[in-house]
Design a protein around this motif. Structure first.
Motif, PDB file in Angstrom:
ATOM      1  N   HIS A 126       0.826  -1.210   0.000  1.00 34.88           N
ATOM      2  CA  HIS A 126       0.000   0.000   0.000  1.00 34.88           C
ATOM      3  C   HIS A 126       0.857   1.256   0.000  1.00 34.88           C
ATOM      4  O   HIS A 126       0.554   2.222  -0.690  1.00 34.88           O
ATOM      5  N   LEU A 129       2.142   1.992  -3.377  1.00 30.96           N
ATOM      6  CA  LEU A 129       1.177   2.581  -4.312  1.00 30.96           C
ATOM      7  C   LEU A 129       1.218   4.098  -4.263  1.00 30.96           C
ATOM      8  O   LEU A 129       0.892   4.776  -5.231  1.00 30.96           O
ATOM      9  N   PRO A 135       3.607   1.384 -12.900  1.00 30.73           N
ATOM     10  CA  PRO A 135       2.589   0.452 -12.405  1.00 30.73           C
ATOM     11  C   PRO A 135       3.124  -0.521 -11.370  1.00 30.73           C
ATOM     12  O   PRO A 135       4.297  -0.909 -11.411  1.00 30.73           O
ATOM     13  N   VAL A 136       2.257  -0.882 -10.445  1.00 30.77           N
ATOM     14  CA  VAL A 136       2.624  -1.853  -9.402  1.00 30.77           C
ATOM     15  C   VAL A 136       1.709  -3.066  -9.547  1.00 30.77           C
ATOM     16  O   VAL A 136       0.484  -2.922  -9.571  1.00 30.77           O
ATOM     17  N   LEU A 137       2.312  -4.216  -9.693  1.00 28.89           N
ATOM     18  CA  LEU A 137       1.537  -5.457  -9.788  1.00 28.89           C
ATOM     19  C   LEU A 137       1.597  -6.140  -8.422  1.00 28.89           C
ATOM     20  O   LEU A 137       2.679  -6.510  -7.972  1.00 28.89           O
ATOM     21  N   VAL A 138       0.454  -6.231  -7.792  1.00 29.30           N
ATOM     22  CA  VAL A 138       0.400  -6.795  -6.449  1.00 29.30           C
ATOM     23  C   VAL A 138      -0.139  -8.227  -6.526  1.00 29.30           C
ATOM     24  O   VAL A 138      -1.222  -8.469  -7.081  1.00 29.30           O
TER      25      VAL A 138
ATOM     26  N   ILE B 141      -6.905  -4.339  -3.355  1.00 33.33           N
ATOM     27  CA  ILE B 141      -5.694  -5.104  -3.030  1.00 33.33           C
ATOM     28  C   ILE B 141      -5.868  -5.882  -1.737  1.00 33.33           C
ATOM     29  O   ILE B 141      -5.460  -7.033  -1.611  1.00 33.33           O
ATOM     30  N   VAL B 148      -3.445  -7.767  -8.909  1.00 32.75           N
ATOM     31  CA  VAL B 148      -4.008  -6.436  -9.146  1.00 32.75           C
ATOM     32  C   VAL B 148      -2.877  -5.540  -9.658  1.00 32.75           C
ATOM     33  O   VAL B 148      -1.798  -5.509  -9.061  1.00 32.75           O
ATOM     34  N   ILE B 149      -3.129  -4.875 -10.762  1.00 35.11           N
ATOM     35  CA  ILE B 149      -2.131  -3.954 -11.309  1.00 35.11           C
ATOM     36  C   ILE B 149      -2.656  -2.538 -11.129  1.00 35.11           C
ATOM     37  O   ILE B 149      -3.725  -2.210 -11.635  1.00 35.11           O
ATOM     38  N   VAL B 150      -1.914  -1.745 -10.397  1.00 31.74           N
ATOM     39  CA  VAL B 150      -2.321  -0.362 -10.152  1.00 31.74           C
ATOM     40  C   VAL B 150      -1.399   0.562 -10.933  1.00 31.74           C
ATOM     41  O   VAL B 150      -0.182   0.548 -10.740  1.00 31.74           O
ATOM     42  N   VAL B 151      -1.997   1.322 -11.826  1.00 29.03           N
ATOM     43  CA  VAL B 151      -1.226   2.178 -12.719  1.00 29.03           C
ATOM     44  C   VAL B 151      -1.428   3.636 -12.306  1.00 29.03           C
ATOM     45  O   VAL B 151      -2.568   4.106 -12.285  1.00 29.03           O
ATOM     46  N   PRO B 152      -0.351   4.341 -11.981  1.00 32.71           N
ATOM     47  CA  PRO B 152      -0.540   5.758 -11.663  1.00 32.71           C
ATOM     48  C   PRO B 152      -0.964   6.524 -12.908  1.00 32.71           C
ATOM     49  O   PRO B 152      -0.420   6.287 -13.986  1.00 32.71           O
TER      50      PRO B 152
END
Lengths: 144, 169
Positions: A126, A129, A135-138, B141, B148-152
């Motif tokens: 978190h 992020l 991009p962050v792949l969790v 998440i 899960v892919i979080v893209v800024p």
């Protein structure tokens, strides 16, 4: 698409789970896998000394170094970057490493704390992020 | 029943290929801008957001709010599917209305279609805003049992880069 993949690991099982995804992404793109590990240190004590948050930090590091060696042995372009940070600041170190390397994605495992656990323990994923330049792949520990 | 709209666009991106039959689920709430496929020219519209609609229909017909939210969700899902299609993915839009949080609606839908991953944009909320408004990506998440892919968003990425340079200087 993902020429530079960062796998951020604390040496835990959930981080190992994320490695499978990081590896696949890097292999698919023929890219580089940068393994980042942050040795989190406690706040300075009375004498100014700081200790690793994980008592078995040496073992964890050795394990990660073996994993990097195995990845290289399998023909992957894998490099290892280790750093230190005060407890809770690992996300900053990982984000900085991603920025410096021009990484396309950061792959991390998630421990899946409850809401209370997140509040009390905090979640590295978190925090990441909030700082990641890419991009962050969790990957949750329960992912199939 | 007041429905909180959530829109999703499904994609089968052969180019990503980290599963043999990958399905990605870009999930966004109806009042959030899509953008995880990197269309930096995508313009922020004066589109309807839930708060404005609630204000406009204050004391009014909840069904109208429902319909407006559903239309908004569909528009955004279509937009997301178009963006995905533009970068070479097979995509189709889908919307769902569920009496739950946006994050849980996204995850439930991901379950239903057996998605391999959920792709989301980060709004970059921090501090009090995050506490008050909530972070959909964080909740996703926290509860997800899939990647899960979080893209800024471009704005968030630019803001972080600026903050980083200021820190260094």
């Amino acid at each position: 698409m993902f020429d530079k993949v960062i796998w951020a690991t604390d040496g835990s099982d959930s981080a190992d789970k994320a490695l499978q995804f990081a590896r696949e992404l890097a292999e698919h793109a023929g890219g580089e896998l940068i393994v980042v590990h942050c040795n989190e240190l406690t706040f300075p004590g009375k004498g100014g000394g700081r200790l690793p948050v994980h008592a078995n930090e040496d073992e964890l590091r050795q394990k990660i170094e073996r994993q990097v060696s195995d990845l290289s042995g399998d023909g992957l372009r894998a490099t290892f970057q280790a750093g230190t940070a005060t407890v809770g600041e690992a996300a900053r170190m990982i984000a900085d490493a991603a920025r410096d390397a021009g990484a396309d994605v950061i792959v991390v495992g998630s421990h899946g704390h409850s809401a209370l656990g997140e509040l009390l323990i905090g979640g590295g994923a978190h925090r990441l992020l909030h700082r990641a330049p890419c991009p962050v792949l969790v990957v949750p520990a329960t992912a199939n | 029943m007041l429905r909180i709209g959530t829109h999703v666009a499904r994609a089968s991106p052969d180019s990503v290929g980290f599963r043999s039959d990958p399905r990605l689920l870009p999930g966004l709430p109806a009042n959030q801008e899509p953008g995880p496929f990197g269309d930096h020219n995508w313009k922020r519209r004066d589109g309807p957001d839930l708060l404005r609609r609630l204000t406009r229909f204050k004391g009014g017909d909840v069904d109208e709010i429902d319909q407006a939210t559903r239309r908004s969700a569909q528009e955004r899902a279509d937009e997301g599917a178009r963006l995905a299609h533009d970068v070479g993915l097979q995509a189709r839009a889908a919307t769902c209305s569920q009496a739950t949080t946006t994050a849980r609606a996204i995850l439930r839908h991901a379950d239903e279609i057996g998605a391999n991953a959920v792709v989301m944009e980060s709004r970059g909320l921090t501090g009090l805003k995050e506490l008050l408004i909530g972070s959909v990506s964080h909740e996703v998440i926290q509860h997800a049992d899939r990647t899960v892919i979080v893209v800024p968003s471009p704005e968030v990425a630019a803001h972080r880069a600026k903050a980083f340079h200021e820190e260094v200087e």
